[in-house]
Design an enzyme around this catalytic site. Structure first.
Site, PDB file in Angstrom:
ATOM      1  CB  CYS A   4      -0.847   0.091   1.241  1.00 46.60           C
ATOM      2  SG  CYS A   4      -1.800   1.587   1.462  1.00 46.60           S
ATOM      3  CB  CYS A   7       1.052   1.298   4.431  1.00 48.00           C
ATOM      4  SG  CYS A   7      -0.936   0.845   4.911  1.00 48.00           S
ATOM      5  CG  ASP A  30      -2.613  14.610  -4.898  1.00 47.72           C
ATOM      6  OD1 ASP A  30      -3.643  14.020  -4.190  1.00 47.72           O
ATOM      7  OD2 ASP A  30      -2.091  14.488  -6.092  1.00 47.72           O
ATOM      8  CG  HIS A  46      -4.638  -0.261   4.858  1.00 48.37           C
ATOM      9  ND1 HIS A  46      -4.111   0.183   3.698  1.00 48.37           N
ATOM     10  CD2 HIS A  46      -5.777  -0.675   4.531  1.00 48.37           C
ATOM     11  CE1 HIS A  46      -4.579  -0.112   2.703  1.00 48.37           C
ATOM     12  NE2 HIS A  46      -5.872  -0.716   3.086  1.00 48.37           N
ATOM     13  CG  ASN A  87     -12.251  10.597  -5.257  1.00 52.07           C
ATOM     14  OD1 ASN A  87     -13.421  11.242  -5.591  1.00 52.07           O
ATOM     15  ND2 ASN A  87     -11.061  11.048  -5.810  1.00 52.07           N
ATOM     16  N   GLY A  93     -13.380   7.301  -9.083  1.00 57.32           N
ATOM     17  CA  GLY A  93     -12.013   7.640  -9.143  1.00 57.32           C
ATOM     18  C   GLY A  93     -10.884   7.435  -8.350  1.00 57.32           C
ATOM     19  CB  THR A  95      -6.204   6.025  -8.083  1.00 57.60           C
ATOM     20  OG1 THR A  95      -5.473   7.202  -7.354  1.00 57.60           O
ATOM     21  CG2 THR A  95      -6.795   6.553  -9.323  1.00 57.60           C
ATOM     22  CG  HIS A 100      -6.903   9.047   0.103  1.00 55.57           C
ATOM     23  ND1 HIS A 100      -7.054   7.655  -0.435  1.00 55.57           N
ATOM     24  CD2 HIS A 100      -7.208  10.115  -0.944  1.00 55.57           C
ATOM     25  CE1 HIS A 100      -7.357   7.788  -1.640  1.00 55.57           C
ATOM     26  NE2 HIS A 100      -7.421   9.137  -2.245  1.00 55.57           N
ATOM     27  CG  HIS A 102      -8.541  14.159  -2.298  1.00 58.60           C
ATOM     28  ND1 HIS A 102      -7.364  14.128  -3.284  1.00 58.60           N
ATOM     29  CD2 HIS A 102      -8.859  12.958  -2.324  1.00 58.60           C
ATOM     30  CE1 HIS A 102      -7.354  13.145  -3.901  1.00 58.60           C
ATOM     31  NE2 HIS A 102      -8.353  12.212  -3.445  1.00 58.60           N
TER      32      HIS A 102
END
Ligand code: DGP
Length: 114
Positions: A4, A7, A30, A46, A87, A93, A95, A100, A102
């Site tokens: 990950c 992680c 980002d 996680h 997301n 979207g 990925t 998380h 934003h």
């Protein structure tokens, strides 16, 4: 979790430009910013792959992520206009399958959902 990327960033095994860190939460810029301020806020552990896995057992760190978002927005001078986005799933979207949020600010956000 093995393999990950977030992680690994949380563990310091991969580099990141940190905006905030405590025992539970890491915030970092980002790599593909969508706004002048674009920070990712993650639980260090996680605890969920995405928002669909938020439960009473892991929601305290979610609240902490939002506290950190508010703190950063204040420090960065964008408390009057910011957006928090998560997301969930590829169709939305997502990925990186590590929960998380934003934090987006610094441009006109009111006409878009991005
Ligand atoms: P999402 O699409 O919601 O899963 O957002 C994942 C975000 O993570 C995307 O905006 C790009 C960012 N990202 C992916 N890999 C890295 C990385 O190695 N470093 C940083 N700083 N950001 C990354």
């Amino acid at each position: 979790m093995k393999d990950c990327i977030f992680c690994k960033i949380a563990a310091g095994e991969l580099p990141s430009k940190k905006a905030y860190e405590d025992e539970q939460v890491l915030a970092f810029y980002d790599i593909h910013p969508q706004a002048p301020v674009h920070i990712l806020i993650i639980p260090k552990t996680h605890c969920a792959s995405g928002a669909a896995e938020i439960t009473p057992e892991n929601s305290a760190v979610v609240a902490r992520c939002f506290e950190v978002a508010a703190k950063l927005a204040g420090e960065l001078g964008v408390a009057g206009g910011f957006r928090i986005v998560t997301n969930n799933g590829a169709k939305a979207g997502q990925t990186v399958p590590h929960l998380h949020f934003h934090l987006l600010a610094g441009r006109d956000l009111h006409l878009t959902m991005g």
